[in-house]
Design a protein around this motif. Structure first.
Motif, mmCIF file in Angstrom:
data_model
loop_
_atom_site.group_PDB
_atom_site.id
_atom_site.type_symbol
_atom_site.label_atom_id
_atom_site.label_comp_id
_atom_site.label_asym_id
_atom_site.label_seq_id
_atom_site.Cartn_x
_atom_site.Cartn_y
_atom_site.Cartn_z
ATOM 1 N N GLU A 243 0.803 -1.099 -0.064
ATOM 2 C CA GLU A 243 0.048 -0.003 0.014
ATOM 3 C C GLU A 243 0.912 1.493 -0.119
ATOM 4 O O GLU A 243 0.577 2.183 -0.884
ATOM 5 C CB GLU A 243 -0.866 0.076 1.175
ATOM 6 C CG GLU A 243 -1.817 1.330 1.542
ATOM 7 C CD GLU A 243 -2.736 1.506 0.262
ATOM 8 O OE1 GLU A 243 -3.571 2.798 0.378
ATOM 9 O OE2 GLU A 243 -2.886 0.867 -0.490
ATOM 10 N N SER A 244 2.021 1.203 0.890
ATOM 11 C CA SER A 244 2.873 2.570 0.897
ATOM 12 C C SER A 244 3.559 2.971 -0.369
ATOM 13 O O SER A 244 3.389 4.030 -0.823
ATOM 14 C CB SER A 244 3.895 2.354 2.118
ATOM 15 O OG SER A 244 4.444 3.612 2.395
ATOM 16 N N PHE A 245 3.813 1.847 -1.021
ATOM 17 C CA PHE A 245 4.867 2.032 -2.227
ATOM 18 C C PHE A 245 3.697 2.288 -3.366
ATOM 19 O O PHE A 245 4.105 3.000 -4.343
ATOM 20 C CB PHE A 245 5.794 0.856 -2.434
ATOM 21 C CG PHE A 245 7.000 1.069 -1.890
ATOM 22 C CD1 PHE A 245 7.957 1.891 -2.332
ATOM 23 C CD2 PHE A 245 7.141 0.369 -0.588
ATOM 24 C CE1 PHE A 245 9.133 2.183 -1.392
ATOM 25 C CE2 PHE A 245 8.310 0.404 0.241
ATOM 26 C CZ PHE A 245 9.398 1.334 -0.437
ATOM 27 N N ARG A 246 2.687 1.643 -3.520
ATOM 28 C CA ARG A 246 1.753 1.971 -4.403
ATOM 29 C C ARG A 246 1.222 3.557 -4.618
ATOM 30 O O ARG A 246 1.087 3.844 -5.601
ATOM 31 C CB ARG A 246 0.274 1.152 -4.228
ATOM 32 C CG ARG A 246 -0.864 1.317 -5.128
ATOM 33 C CD ARG A 246 -2.016 0.754 -4.834
ATOM 34 N NE ARG A 246 -2.489 1.462 -3.533
ATOM 35 C CZ ARG A 246 -3.462 2.708 -3.744
ATOM 36 N NH1 ARG A 246 -3.521 3.052 -4.780
ATOM 37 N NH2 ARG A 246 -3.799 3.098 -2.459
ATOM 38 N N ARG A 247 0.774 3.820 -3.280
ATOM 39 C CA ARG A 247 0.607 5.200 -3.224
ATOM 40 C C ARG A 247 1.702 5.966 -3.662
ATOM 41 O O ARG A 247 1.519 7.242 -4.101
ATOM 42 C CB ARG A 247 0.024 5.618 -1.850
ATOM 43 C CG ARG A 247 -1.427 5.137 -1.639
ATOM 44 C CD ARG A 247 -1.854 5.674 -0.400
ATOM 45 N NE ARG A 247 -1.937 6.939 0.079
ATOM 46 C CZ ARG A 247 -2.027 7.673 1.128
ATOM 47 N NH1 ARG A 247 -2.053 6.876 2.087
ATOM 48 N NH2 ARG A 247 -1.735 8.842 1.047
ATOM 49 N N ALA A 248 3.016 5.620 -3.235
ATOM 50 C CA ALA A 248 4.232 6.745 -3.312
ATOM 51 C C ALA A 248 4.255 6.766 -4.843
ATOM 52 O O ALA A 248 4.917 7.907 -5.229
ATOM 53 C CB ALA A 248 5.415 5.978 -2.721
ATOM 54 N N PHE A 249 4.136 5.818 -5.745
ATOM 55 C CA PHE A 249 4.510 5.882 -7.224
ATOM 56 C C PHE A 249 3.022 5.811 -8.008
ATOM 57 O O PHE A 249 3.054 5.383 -9.285
ATOM 58 C CB PHE A 249 5.407 4.759 -7.523
ATOM 59 C CG PHE A 249 6.668 4.873 -7.088
ATOM 60 C CD1 PHE A 249 7.569 5.660 -7.434
ATOM 61 C CD2 PHE A 249 7.005 4.180 -5.810
ATOM 62 C CE1 PHE A 249 8.850 5.860 -6.961
ATOM 63 C CE2 PHE A 249 8.330 4.404 -5.349
ATOM 64 C CZ PHE A 249 9.196 5.394 -5.760
ATOM 65 N N SER A 250 1.941 6.323 -7.517
ATOM 66 C CA SER A 250 0.681 6.095 -8.043
ATOM 67 C C SER A 250 0.117 7.695 -8.060
ATOM 68 O O SER A 250 0.131 8.466 -7.224
ATOM 69 C CB SER A 250 -0.268 5.492 -7.580
ATOM 70 O OG SER A 250 0.121 4.012 -7.569
ATOM 71 N N PRO A 251 -0.509 8.193 -9.253
ATOM 72 C CA PRO A 251 -1.178 9.547 -9.242
ATOM 73 C C PRO A 251 -2.314 9.437 -8.052
ATOM 74 O O PRO A 251 -2.862 8.599 -7.586
ATOM 75 C CB PRO A 251 -1.873 9.691 -10.609
ATOM 76 C CG PRO A 251 -0.878 8.722 -11.348
ATOM 77 C CD PRO A 251 -0.523 7.552 -10.390
ATOM 78 N N ALA A 252 -2.574 10.567 -7.594
ATOM 79 C CA ALA A 252 -3.841 10.495 -6.709
ATOM 80 C C ALA A 252 -5.072 9.799 -7.030
ATOM 81 O O ALA A 252 -5.544 9.973 -8.377
ATOM 82 C CB ALA A 252 -4.052 12.256 -6.427
ATOM 83 N N ASP A 253 -5.563 8.940 -6.260
ATOM 84 C CA ASP A 253 -6.665 8.363 -6.633
ATOM 85 C C ASP A 253 -8.052 8.887 -5.851
ATOM 86 O O ASP A 253 -8.551 8.404 -5.164
ATOM 87 C CB ASP A 253 -6.438 6.977 -5.988
ATOM 88 C CG ASP A 253 -6.150 6.562 -4.610
ATOM 89 O OD1 ASP A 253 -5.842 7.849 -4.107
ATOM 90 O OD2 ASP A 253 -6.089 5.643 -4.106
ATOM 91 N N LYS A 254 -8.430 10.047 -6.496
ATOM 92 C CA LYS A 254 -9.485 10.613 -6.175
ATOM 93 C C LYS A 254 -11.001 9.918 -6.481
ATOM 94 O O LYS A 254 -11.088 9.363 -7.889
ATOM 95 C CB LYS A 254 -9.570 12.079 -6.438
ATOM 96 C CG LYS A 254 -8.344 12.929 -6.055
ATOM 97 C CD LYS A 254 -8.535 14.457 -6.430
ATOM 98 C CE LYS A 254 -7.643 15.366 -5.799
ATOM 99 N NZ LYS A 254 -7.490 16.795 -6.107
ATOM 100 N N TYR A 255 -11.814 10.058 -5.350
ATOM 101 C CA TYR A 255 -13.215 9.590 -6.003
ATOM 102 C C TYR A 255 -14.065 10.328 -5.124
ATOM 103 O O TYR A 255 -14.131 10.325 -4.133
ATOM 104 C CB TYR A 255 -13.278 8.250 -5.595
ATOM 105 C CG TYR A 255 -14.718 7.358 -5.870
ATOM 106 C CD1 TYR A 255 -14.851 6.986 -7.079
ATOM 107 C CD2 TYR A 255 -15.461 7.416 -4.759
ATOM 108 C CE1 TYR A 255 -16.215 6.268 -7.242
ATOM 109 C CE2 TYR A 255 -16.951 6.610 -5.083
ATOM 110 C CZ TYR A 255 -16.901 6.321 -6.350
ATOM 111 O OH TYR A 255 -18.198 5.686 -6.538
ATOM 112 N N GLU A 256 -14.870 11.048 -5.909
ATOM 113 C CA GLU A 256 -16.178 11.837 -5.561
ATOM 114 C C GLU A 256 -17.279 11.690 -6.132
ATOM 115 O O GLU A 256 -17.222 11.798 -7.222
ATOM 116 C CB GLU A 256 -15.655 13.391 -5.477
ATOM 117 C CG GLU A 256 -14.264 13.604 -4.467
ATOM 118 C CD GLU A 256 -13.994 15.092 -4.539
ATOM 119 O OE1 GLU A 256 -15.119 15.987 -4.700
ATOM 120 O OE2 GLU A 256 -12.932 15.583 -3.979
#
Length: 785
Positions: free
Chosen positions: A175-188
């Protein structure tokens, strides 16, 4: 204040020789009853060993000293004993036991190898990696010893434990490295009523129906009725919801209480997770709450008050227009907003995990990559910094060498900073230096104090301020330590500390272990249970914040209620779904945690109450009276209870055995004092029972009794008054529980003097709850291994 000091070298040397106790007193006054094939109480003193390294032998000798000291032995009917002989025996034997324990502590430490609990592992991984996904469910349950999961002697490590720990670490790193190297995963998303209701108005299902432009769910016992497929989570995560809702056809009791739960809401997965509850009234209002949803899970929002009239639907499904004519309360939803969020920002995560190295989108825009080409030394630097934080102390070059080599080799093979750093982090998080608190026998150094204090009050690794103070060696300063306790308690950690401690101290973690019989206790429901937990937790938080005397644990003139719990307790005049401070009047029959529903529920089995179970609980958790197990020659249940019609008569027969009477004199008073409270926490005048499927009123409850010292009380009010009149006893018990929980070792005979000193310090503040916490943290028991 002068604290007790450790044994001198000569005292330790004498204790290690383990001299036998002076048995002349025992042979003169005790052997007549305690020897032979069938000794009284199953105790043959002539055969009792003197090797105090055996825990059972040590326990026996402590029990002997205590019973002689308080005058239980020799028994009153025995030949009169010279008080000087008693004092000499108690003094000498107590000194022998104390010296033996302190000698062992000097060698090994009072606390042995204290491992992080699964709750502490989860929070530490969250803080170290700046993630927020659930992890504790990946780990095995922790065993409770002396009531707490933090006690080192009860903690084990096995192949299975290691395997599950690795799985949790890998999940955290993913989870930590996924988020570190992924664009913001916004959902609204925003859903109006038309999107919330069933997709086909004519279809019979369990989703809301459209009525007057609103999505409506009626009161019913139908499972999953009120599920909202539109809120199905596209991915695992925390979601923040806002819901505008109102109540329909309100009952005479006020608004319509709603429950919010999450889950797949399908028949193959019936369990739903609790989120919150709220009261809907005629006027629309906006409710906001956060919930963790795994991918594919959704909300279920519905009337959840068991006292409401319920509609009936055929075939397990609901057709539009079937609920309204049944004249039952309902819920109307106008709209819902759903937004995914993280408890730490992506920038904060990258700063922590990859040292703030700049990133940019790759050519396809699906992933982030480092702006500058990383070097092997970048990877080594990140792992060195991470090791310092994960191990909670300055790491030596020797300790770092293995991790540095591993990272260098991985980087040379892959030329990938992410892989190299991840390998190093994984090795660090699987090290005993992370999984165990690193402490050496004797006084704790500043870094060990920082770790112990942080895990005590927040359940997680030390924050930056504690680390800085430890690096400057300022945590041995009592004024600094005092300020840090206040800082942690006044921040988010204060609420966390109360919940963590009370969950184990008061057994609140067992609130779901039993379910009250729905036929006997029809008013109990999940809304009531959730409110009960809130009542106790907010009450304890108030005691801590206002430094209230621990006498308030058993007697007070206020509590915290919402309209649902107040109605359940039969206390009028409370409106709204927010928990609020309510002044108690004569006749409300509440006050202190002793009479709060959560405590009353966890001390019963769902169908009936036992004065023995509740009495044991009060003795141990509030009065500090440890009741030994019954002798092996005493049956657990009185074999002949024919003719006994009440629990009082059954126990009277049980106590007729001499070996049972002394312990039951301590256990039974508190148990009988609470007999007017049923297994679901409501007041009762008579027992209820089911006969041939019908609920009938049984015998009248009698809550009067006599304390072990002969003082009589007529009811629970009298008992609470007697118990609260001795706040020192309550303070001693609270101090013992805090020390056990905070250090990882139960209170031994040798610790008693330090406990008394803790209580002495708190006495100036009327034994205030916060004052006791301060005195515990500043005591040698807390500041030494």
């Amino acid at each position: 204040m002068v604290w007790a000091i450790a044994l001198s070298h000569s005292q330790v040397a004498r204790a290690e020789n383990k001299p036998a106790p002076n048995t002349a007193f025992l042979s003169t006054h005790c052997y007549d009853c305690h020897r032979g094939a069938e000794p009284d109480g199953g105790l043959d003193l002539t055969a009792l060993a003197t090797d105090l390294s055996d825990p059972e032998v040590e326990r026996r000798w402590v029990q002997i000293v205590d019973r002689v000291r308080i005058g239980e032995m020799p028994p009153p009917e025995a030949e009169k004993v010279d008080p000087r002989a008693i004092d000499t025996f108690v003094h000498d034997t107590a000194g022998w036991i104390r010296a033996s324990q302190q000698a062992a502590n000097a060698k090994l430490g009072r606390v042995r190898a204290r491992r992080l609990t699964r709750r502490e592992v989860e929070r530490s991984l969250h803080d170290l990696l700046r993630i927020d996904i659930p992890l504790s469910d990946q780990l095995p349950d922790d065993m409770r010893t002396d009531g707490f999961t933090t006690v080192a002697d009860g903690q084990s490590i096995s192949h299975f434990q290691i395997e599950r720990h690795l799985a949790a670490v890998d999940k955290a790193l993913d989870e930590s490295f996924r988020r570190a190297f992924s664009p913001a995963d916004k959902y609204e998303r925003t859903f109006d009523a038309a999107k919330i209701v069933r997709t086909s108005p004519s279809r019979r299902c369990r989703e809301p129906e459209m009525l007057d432009g609103r999505a409506v769910v009626w009161s019913s016992g139908l499972i999953f009725y009120g599920r909202l497929p539109v809120t199905q989570a596209p991915a695992d995560g925390w979601y923040r919801f806002k819901v505008q809702a109102s109540g329909l056809k309100l009952p005479e009791t006020g608004g319509v209480w709603m429950t919010v739960r999450t889950g797949p809401a399908i028949s193959s997965a019936p369990l739903l997770a609790w989120v919150t509850a709220f009261e809907a009234t005629t006027a629309p209002r906006v409710i906001e709450f956060d919930a963790w949803l795994s991918k594919g899970e959704m909300l279920e929002i519905r009337p959840g008050d068991n006292t409401l009239k319920k509609a009936r639907f055929d075939g397990g499904q609901v057709g539009a227009g079937e609920g309204g004519p049944q004249d039952v309360p309902g819920l109307a939803l106008d709209w819902i907003t759903m937004q995914r969020f993280h408890r730490w920002s992506d920038d904060d995560l990258r700063q922590t995990v990859i040292g703030g190295l700049a990133v940019k989108p790759d050519k396809k825009g699906r992933r982030l990559e480092l702006v500058n080409r990383p070097t092997r030394e970048d990877a080594v630097r990140l792992v060195e910094n991470f090791a310092r934080r994960a191990f909670r102390y300055p790491v030596s070059k020797t300790e770092l060498a293995g991790y540095q080599t591993l990272v260098r080799q991985t980087f040379e093979q892959t030329h990938d900073l992410e892989q190299a750093v991840r390998v190093g982090y994984r090795a660090i998080l699987c090290s005993p230096r992370f999984l165990y608190l690193t402490e050496s026998p004797g006084k704790l150094n500043d870094h060990a104090i920082a770790a112990r204090l942080s895990y005590f009050l927040t359940g997680s690794t030390p924050d930056a301020q504690l680390e800085q103070l430890a690096a400057r060696r300022q945590l041995h300063d009592s004024a600094t330590l005092h300020k840090q306790v206040d800082r942690l308690l006044d921040g988010p950690g204060g609420r966390r500390f109360v919940e963590d401690f009370a969950d184990e101290w008061l057994d609140l973690c067992l609130i779901n272990f039993t379910e009250p019989d729905g036929r006997l206790f029809p008013e109990f429901d999940p809304v009531v249970q959730s409110s009960m937990l809130d009542e106790t937790r907010i009450y304890l938080q108030t005691m801590l914040r206002e430094n209230m005397s621990v006498a308030a644990l058993v007697d007070s003139d206020f509590t915290f209620l919402n309209s649902r719990l107040a109605r359940y307790y039969d206390i009028p005049g409370v409106e709204g779904d927010a928990m609020r401070r309510v002044a108690l009047k004569t006749g409300d029959r509440r006050g202190g945690v002793l009479t709060q529903g959560a405590v009353l529920k966890v001390t019963a089995n769902g169908s009936n109450t036992s004065p023995v179970v509740r009495g044991m609980w009060v003795s141990d958790r509030l009065m500090g009276e440890s009741i030994p197990p019954p002798p092996s020659n005493v049956p657990a249940i009185e074999p002949d209870i024919r003719g006994a019609t009440t629990i009082r008569e059954q126990l009277a027969k049980h106590r007729s055995q001499e070996s049972c009477a002394s312990c039951h004199a301590k256990i039974d008073p508190a148990g009988f004092a609470l007999e007017n409270y049923d297994p679901a926490g409501q007041w009762r005048e008579r027992y209820l029972q089911r006969i041939n499927g019908k609920v009938v009123r049984g015998a009248k409850v009698d809550s009067s009794y006599v304390l072990a010292d002969g003082r009589h009380f007529a009811d629970v009010e009298g008992f609470r008054s007697l118990l609260s009149a001795d706040p020192r006893r309550l303070a001693r018990c609270v101090a013992e529980k805090l020390v056990t929980y905070g250090t990882g070792a139960p209170i031994s005979f040798a610790d008693r003097e330090a406990i008394e000193q803790i209580v002495d310090r708190a006495a100036d503040d009327n034994y205030g709850f916060r004052s006791i916490v301060h005195a515990v943290v500043e005591s040698p028991l807390f500041l030494t291994k």
